[in-house]
Scaffold this motif. Structure first.
Motif, PDB file in Angstrom:
ATOM      1  N   GLY A  98       9.717  -9.470  14.705  1.00 17.29           N
ATOM      2  CA  GLY A  98       9.493  -9.360  13.359  1.00 17.29           C
ATOM      3  C   GLY A  98       8.336  -9.315  12.738  1.00 17.29           C
ATOM      4  N   LEU A  99       7.868  -7.988  12.514  1.00 14.54           N
ATOM      5  CA  LEU A  99       6.596  -7.829  12.163  1.00 14.54           C
ATOM      6  C   LEU A  99       6.283  -7.679  10.576  1.00 14.54           C
ATOM      7  N   SER A 100       5.616  -8.698  10.198  1.00 16.53           N
ATOM      8  CA  SER A 100       5.344  -8.735   8.564  1.00 16.53           C
ATOM      9  C   SER A 100       3.999  -7.987   8.506  1.00 16.53           C
ATOM     10  N   GLY A 101       3.163  -7.820   9.121  1.00 22.32           N
ATOM     11  CA  GLY A 101       1.533  -7.503   9.067  1.00 22.32           C
ATOM     12  C   GLY A 101       0.892  -8.489   8.879  1.00 22.32           C
ATOM     13  N   GLY A 102       1.201  -9.822   8.690  1.00 19.08           N
ATOM     14  CA  GLY A 102       0.416 -11.008   8.695  1.00 19.08           C
ATOM     15  C   GLY A 102      -0.293 -11.390   9.994  1.00 19.08           C
ATOM     16  N   LYS A 103      -1.174 -12.396  10.148  1.00 17.13           N
ATOM     17  CA  LYS A 103      -2.062 -12.651  11.330  1.00 17.13           C
ATOM     18  C   LYS A 103      -0.974 -13.293  12.308  1.00 17.13           C
ATOM     19  N   ASP A 104       0.061 -14.079  11.859  1.00 17.68           N
ATOM     20  CA  ASP A 104       0.888 -14.602  12.850  1.00 17.68           C
ATOM     21  C   ASP A 104       1.536 -13.576  13.695  1.00 17.68           C
ATOM     22  N   SER A 105       2.440 -12.807  12.996  1.00 23.36           N
ATOM     23  CA  SER A 105       3.213 -11.741  13.559  1.00 23.36           C
ATOM     24  C   SER A 105       2.508 -10.868  14.320  1.00 23.36           C
ATOM     25  N   VAL A 106       1.198 -10.180  14.041  1.00 23.93           N
ATOM     26  CA  VAL A 106       0.448  -9.376  14.738  1.00 23.93           C
ATOM     27  C   VAL A 106      -0.064  -9.976  16.041  1.00 23.93           C
ATOM     28  N   SER A 107      -0.365 -11.449  15.856  1.00 20.29           N
ATOM     29  CA  SER A 107      -0.734 -12.371  17.192  1.00 20.29           C
ATOM     30  C   SER A 107       0.165 -12.249  17.984  1.00 20.29           C
ATOM     31  N   GLU A 144     -11.249 -11.841  15.786  1.00 19.14           N
ATOM     32  CA  GLU A 144     -11.999 -11.619  16.874  1.00 19.14           C
ATOM     33  C   GLU A 144     -11.598 -10.398  17.528  1.00 19.14           C
ATOM     34  N   ASN A 145     -10.402 -10.071  17.273  1.00 19.46           N
ATOM     35  CA  ASN A 145     -10.012  -8.725  18.125  1.00 19.46           C
ATOM     36  C   ASN A 145      -9.770  -7.379  17.043  1.00 19.46           C
ATOM     37  N   GLY A 146     -10.154  -7.734  15.960  1.00 26.80           N
ATOM     38  CA  GLY A 146     -10.387  -6.529  14.926  1.00 26.80           C
ATOM     39  C   GLY A 146      -8.878  -6.001  14.715  1.00 26.80           C
ATOM     40  N   PHE A 147      -8.052  -6.805  14.582  1.00 26.69           N
ATOM     41  CA  PHE A 147      -6.919  -6.340  14.037  1.00 26.69           C
ATOM     42  C   PHE A 147      -6.460  -6.101  12.466  1.00 26.69           C
ATOM     43  N   PRO A 148      -5.879  -5.205  11.921  1.00 27.02           N
ATOM     44  CA  PRO A 148      -5.764  -5.103  10.656  1.00 27.02           C
ATOM     45  C   PRO A 148      -4.666  -5.814  10.252  1.00 27.02           C
ATOM     46  N   ILE A 149      -4.737  -6.208   9.024  1.00 24.89           N
ATOM     47  CA  ILE A 149      -3.532  -7.185   8.396  1.00 24.89           C
ATOM     48  C   ILE A 149      -2.944  -6.555   7.007  1.00 24.89           C
ATOM     49  N   VAL A 150      -1.678  -6.716   6.815  1.00 24.93           N
ATOM     50  CA  VAL A 150      -1.286  -6.105   5.532  1.00 24.93           C
ATOM     51  C   VAL A 150      -1.401  -7.162   4.589  1.00 24.93           C
ATOM     52  N   ARG A 151      -1.911  -6.787   3.514  1.00 28.70           N
ATOM     53  CA  ARG A 151      -2.144  -7.745   2.347  1.00 28.70           C
ATOM     54  C   ARG A 151      -0.505  -8.162   1.731  1.00 28.70           C
ATOM     55  N   ASN A 152      -0.160  -9.312   1.552  1.00 25.09           N
ATOM     56  CA  ASN A 152       0.982  -9.623   1.016  1.00 25.09           C
ATOM     57  C   ASN A 152       1.039  -9.358  -0.490  1.00 25.09           C
ATOM     58  N   PRO A 153       1.555  -8.555  -1.377  1.00 20.83           N
ATOM     59  CA  PRO A 153       1.695  -8.613  -2.629  1.00 20.83           C
ATOM     60  C   PRO A 153       2.728  -9.328  -3.337  1.00 20.83           C
ATOM     61  N   CYS A 154       3.388  -9.897  -2.629  1.00 21.68           N
ATOM     62  CA  CYS A 154       4.578 -10.886  -3.344  1.00 21.68           C
ATOM     63  C   CYS A 154       3.945 -11.799  -4.470  1.00 21.68           C
ATOM     64  N   PRO A 205       7.314   0.226  20.608  1.00 21.08           N
ATOM     65  CA  PRO A 205       7.413   1.244  19.678  1.00 21.08           C
ATOM     66  C   PRO A 205       8.043   0.274  18.394  1.00 21.08           C
ATOM     67  N   LEU A 206       7.741   1.020  17.192  1.00 18.34           N
ATOM     68  CA  LEU A 206       7.882   0.294  15.845  1.00 18.34           C
ATOM     69  C   LEU A 206       9.039   0.961  14.915  1.00 18.34           C
ATOM     70  N   HIS A 207       9.685   0.105  14.396  1.00 16.36           N
ATOM     71  CA  HIS A 207      10.986   0.732  13.347  1.00 16.36           C
ATOM     72  C   HIS A 207      10.666  -0.345  12.187  1.00 16.36           C
ATOM     73  N   GLN A 236       1.325   0.978  12.313  1.00 18.61           N
ATOM     74  CA  GLN A 236       1.651   1.832  13.246  1.00 18.61           C
ATOM     75  C   GLN A 236       0.481   1.872  14.269  1.00 18.61           C
ATOM     76  N   SER A 237      -0.623   2.041  13.875  1.00 21.06           N
ATOM     77  CA  SER A 237      -1.767   2.150  14.888  1.00 21.06           C
ATOM     78  C   SER A 237      -1.721   0.683  15.709  1.00 21.06           C
ATOM     79  N   VAL A 238      -1.739  -0.214  15.209  1.00 16.23           N
ATOM     80  CA  VAL A 238      -1.458  -1.764  16.007  1.00 16.23           C
ATOM     81  C   VAL A 238      -0.257  -1.161  17.107  1.00 16.23           C
ATOM     82  N   CYS A 239       0.756  -0.786  16.750  1.00 17.71           N
ATOM     83  CA  CYS A 239       1.759  -0.724  17.819  1.00 17.71           C
ATOM     84  C   CYS A 239       1.629   0.433  18.829  1.00 17.71           C
TER      85      CYS A 239
END
Length: 248
Positions: free
Chosen positions: A29-38, A184-194, A82-84, A73-76
């Motif tokens: 379950g990928l939210s784009g936050g640091k935990d799900s990306v890790s 450290e690994n340069g992964f992008p993070i999605v800002r949460n606008p909630c 595969p990303l859905h 998408q670039s992370v996946c």
């Protein structure tokens, strides 16, 4: 935090709680936050040497709050996963139609329902969520203080209604470690606008944990160790059977 350290903690969690079955089809379950990306990065690497072979994909539930998920998408692609992406109207329902004063509970339920439906649609049987060690301790404190019960996040559970197995491979990983990993690994993070982001009771629990650690630096570690003990589930079930509640 290096990938090797993250992998060792994920591997230990899998070993201790038998999270991933041979032949499992695991969707993060990928939210784009640091935990799900890790978590996605760790499982993408772990699948190469895990003793139980498994298939991996990522699923994003877009709640319709205006977040830009294109960096995922670039992370996946870089991880060969595969990303859905499933677009929903969860945010408008929660904030505009229902006008929830405490929106987090309803939002979480709707997002989980959307995840379950998407996994059934694409034929995946295991949902991996990025809840970490801090989430487990915070949930425990929230349950005691606001519900009068002993509970926390289970490493693994089977969902009868959807037929999906839910796993949490990051329960040995601290939030500060996932933050360090993506940096450290340069992964992008999605800002949460909630609009509720940063203004929840869970944020108050973080403050409480900081206070307890000020009294004794091992407070968090001791609570977490107790929750992750092999007999933890029996203790929680016993408390729930007694229906422990606040008597005030």
């Amino acid at each position: 935090m290096k990938l090797q350290k993250l992998l060792s903690l994920v591997r230990k969690c899998d070993s201790d709680f038998k999270l991933i079955k041979s032949g499992a089809r695991v969707a993060v379950g990928l939210s784009g936050g640091k935990d799900s990306v890790s978590l996605l990065a760790a499982l993408a690497s772990y699948r190469r040497f895990c003793t139980n072979p498994f298939e991996l994909c990522a699923v994003i539930i877009d709640p319709g709050s205006g977040a830009d998920f294109s960096p995922m998408q670039s992370v996946c692609d870089s991880l060969e996963v595969p990303l859905h992406i499933e677009k929903t109207d969860i945010a408008p329902v929660v904030f505009d139609i229902r006008k929830e004063k405490n929106p987090c509970s309803l939002c979480a339920k709707m997002r989980r329902g959307a995840l379950d439906n998407k996994l059934n649609e694409i034929g995946f049987d295991t949902l991996a969520l990025g809840h970490n060690a801090d989430d487990a301790v915070e949930t425990f404190l929230l349950g005691m203080m606001f519900e009068g019960r002993l509970t926390t996040l289970s490493p693994s559970s089977y969902l009868d209604k959807s037929g999906i197995t839910l796993i949490r491979p990051l329960l040995y990983v601290r939030e500060k470690e996932t933050a360090a990993f993506v940096k450290e690994n340069g992964f992008p993070i999605v800002r949460n606008p909630c609009p509720a982001n940063g203004f929840t009771y869970r944020e108050r629990m973080k403050e409480l944990i900081d206070y307890m650690n000020g009294i004794t630096p091992i407070a968090f570690d001791r609570i977490h160790a107790a929750l992750m003990h092999p007999e933890r589930n029996n203790l929680i079930k016993a408390a729930q059977a007694l229906k422990i509640t606040d008597k005030k």
